[in-house]
Write a protein that holds these residues in place. Sequence first.
Motif, short mmCIF file in Angstrom:
data_model
loop_
_atom_site.label_atom_id
_atom_site.label_comp_id
_atom_site.label_asym_id
_atom_site.label_seq_id
_atom_site.Cartn_x
_atom_site.Cartn_y
_atom_site.Cartn_z
N UNK A 129 28.01 40.21 49.81
CA UNK A 129 27.44 39.62 48.59
C UNK A 129 27.43 40.58 47.40
N UNK A 130 27.52 41.89 47.67
CA UNK A 130 27.39 42.88 46.59
C UNK A 130 28.76 43.39 46.12
N UNK A 131 29.69 43.55 47.06
CA UNK A 131 30.94 44.23 46.73
C UNK A 131 31.90 43.26 46.03
N UNK A 132 32.51 43.75 44.97
CA UNK A 132 33.28 42.88 44.07
C UNK A 132 34.71 42.59 44.55
N UNK A 133 35.21 43.40 45.50
CA UNK A 133 36.65 43.33 45.80
C UNK A 133 37.00 42.44 46.99
N UNK A 134 38.14 41.76 46.86
CA UNK A 134 38.81 41.14 48.02
C UNK A 134 40.28 41.58 47.95
N UNK A 135 40.74 42.18 49.04
CA UNK A 135 42.17 42.51 49.13
C UNK A 135 42.87 41.28 49.68
N UNK A 136 43.94 40.86 49.02
CA UNK A 136 44.69 39.70 49.51
C UNK A 136 46.03 40.21 50.04
N UNK A 137 46.31 39.89 51.30
CA UNK A 137 47.46 40.47 51.98
C UNK A 137 48.39 39.37 52.45
N UNK A 138 49.61 39.40 51.95
CA UNK A 138 50.60 38.38 52.34
C UNK A 138 51.37 38.88 53.53
N UNK A 139 51.48 38.03 54.57
CA UNK A 139 52.42 38.31 55.65
C UNK A 139 53.82 38.02 55.14
N UNK A 140 54.83 38.39 55.90
CA UNK A 140 56.21 38.18 55.45
C UNK A 140 56.48 36.71 55.09
N UNK A 141 56.02 35.72 55.93
CA UNK A 141 56.33 34.33 55.58
C UNK A 141 55.31 33.65 54.67
N UNK A 142 54.22 34.33 54.26
CA UNK A 142 53.16 33.65 53.48
C UNK A 142 53.73 33.08 52.18
N UNK A 143 53.40 31.81 51.90
CA UNK A 143 53.98 31.16 50.71
C UNK A 143 53.23 31.55 49.44
N UNK A 144 53.88 31.32 48.29
CA UNK A 144 53.24 31.57 46.99
C UNK A 144 52.02 30.67 46.83
N UNK A 145 52.11 29.42 47.31
CA UNK A 145 50.99 28.47 47.15
C UNK A 145 49.77 28.96 47.94
N UNK A 146 50.00 29.51 49.13
CA UNK A 146 48.89 30.03 49.95
C UNK A 146 48.25 31.23 49.24
N UNK A 147 49.10 32.10 48.71
CA UNK A 147 48.59 33.27 48.00
C UNK A 147 47.73 32.83 46.81
N UNK A 148 48.24 31.89 46.02
CA UNK A 148 47.51 31.46 44.82
C UNK A 148 46.20 30.78 45.19
N UNK A 149 46.21 29.95 46.24
CA UNK A 149 44.97 29.26 46.66
C UNK A 149 43.93 30.29 47.12
N UNK A 150 44.38 31.36 47.74
CA UNK A 150 43.45 32.39 48.25
C UNK A 150 42.85 33.19 47.09
N UNK A 151 43.69 33.54 46.13
CA UNK A 151 43.20 34.25 44.95
C UNK A 151 42.19 33.36 44.20
#
Length: 292
Positions: free
Chosen positions: A147-169
Amino acid sequence: MLEIKTIGVIGAGQMGRGIAQVAAQAGLEVLLLDANAALADKAHERIGRALDRLVAKEKVSSSERGEILARIHPKSDFADLSPCDFVIEAAPEREDIKLDIFTKLSKCTRDEAILASNTSSISITKIGACTNRPERVIGMHFMNPVPVMKLVEVVRGLPTSDATYQATVDLAHRFHKTTVAARDIPGFIVNRVLIPLINEACFALYEGLGTVEDIDVGVKLGLNHPMGPLELSDLIGLDTCLAIANVLHQELGDDKYRPCPLLKQHVAAGWLGRKTGRGFYTYDAQGKKVQA
Ligand code: CAA
């Protein structure tokens, strides 16, 4: 585009509880699943206590507190996750556990659902490969306390789609987090830098460079960090730190990542940090530090 209304959180430990809390605060329905039903119920109570502190500080009203808590539903059966649009796994940092969970998630969730792992070091590509939808599998790495820390690292696997990445961000932004993109290489960005720091602090203690407090005060005041590395390892959990150090050592194959024998010994003794009442420091029942 996938509309995210209901999320599943797997694992009712400190990370899972924090993720469930921020998701419910963002207005999402949260199914909080733990194999141990009693732990899932207990996590619900503990989130209630965390919200009480926010009410006391007037950051949340008492009616909002009730609404947030009512959006979190403790569960213990994977079949309950069928309504989820997005699932975040926050189970212990062991590859066999995570692969088993993602195999089950493939079967019990809808094909459109995105499956994210809060892993701090295990390959997202490998996790994705055990599912029926590797293009919808991604790393969503939160920091502790969530609840306090501001960061989320988003990590794409080799096959991860652009749509999945954008939805996660976009989801991380709904949680009021800032994201960074990290490549799927062991440790990603934060732990590639942090775990060698913590491990080196363990070596400094092992070699008698200073006491626990000398090392922590030295780094805290000398480098202007909010916490010393040994107290931070107690917060993260020494078992988690060791698990990540082992992944860095094995996967990157460089002996500079070898875990300190003292860290291994603490884990063998069950001195895992705050969660067990003893790590490099000891803690009272309220989790307050009592001594080194
Ligand atoms: N849950 C929720 N809120 C918490 C909390 C917790 N566990 N601990 C502290 N807070 C809140 C407090 O309520 C307080 O909120 P307000 O400002 O609204 O009053 C605020 O955080 C500051 O807390 P305190 O005044 O009690 O103590 P502090 O100023 O020393 O801050 C800390 C505590 C936020 C934990 C700070 O010491 C800190 O940032 N430490 C470093 C934490 C860190 O590095 N985390 C990343 C670990 S790496 C990781 O998680 C990734 C991995 O894979 C291993």
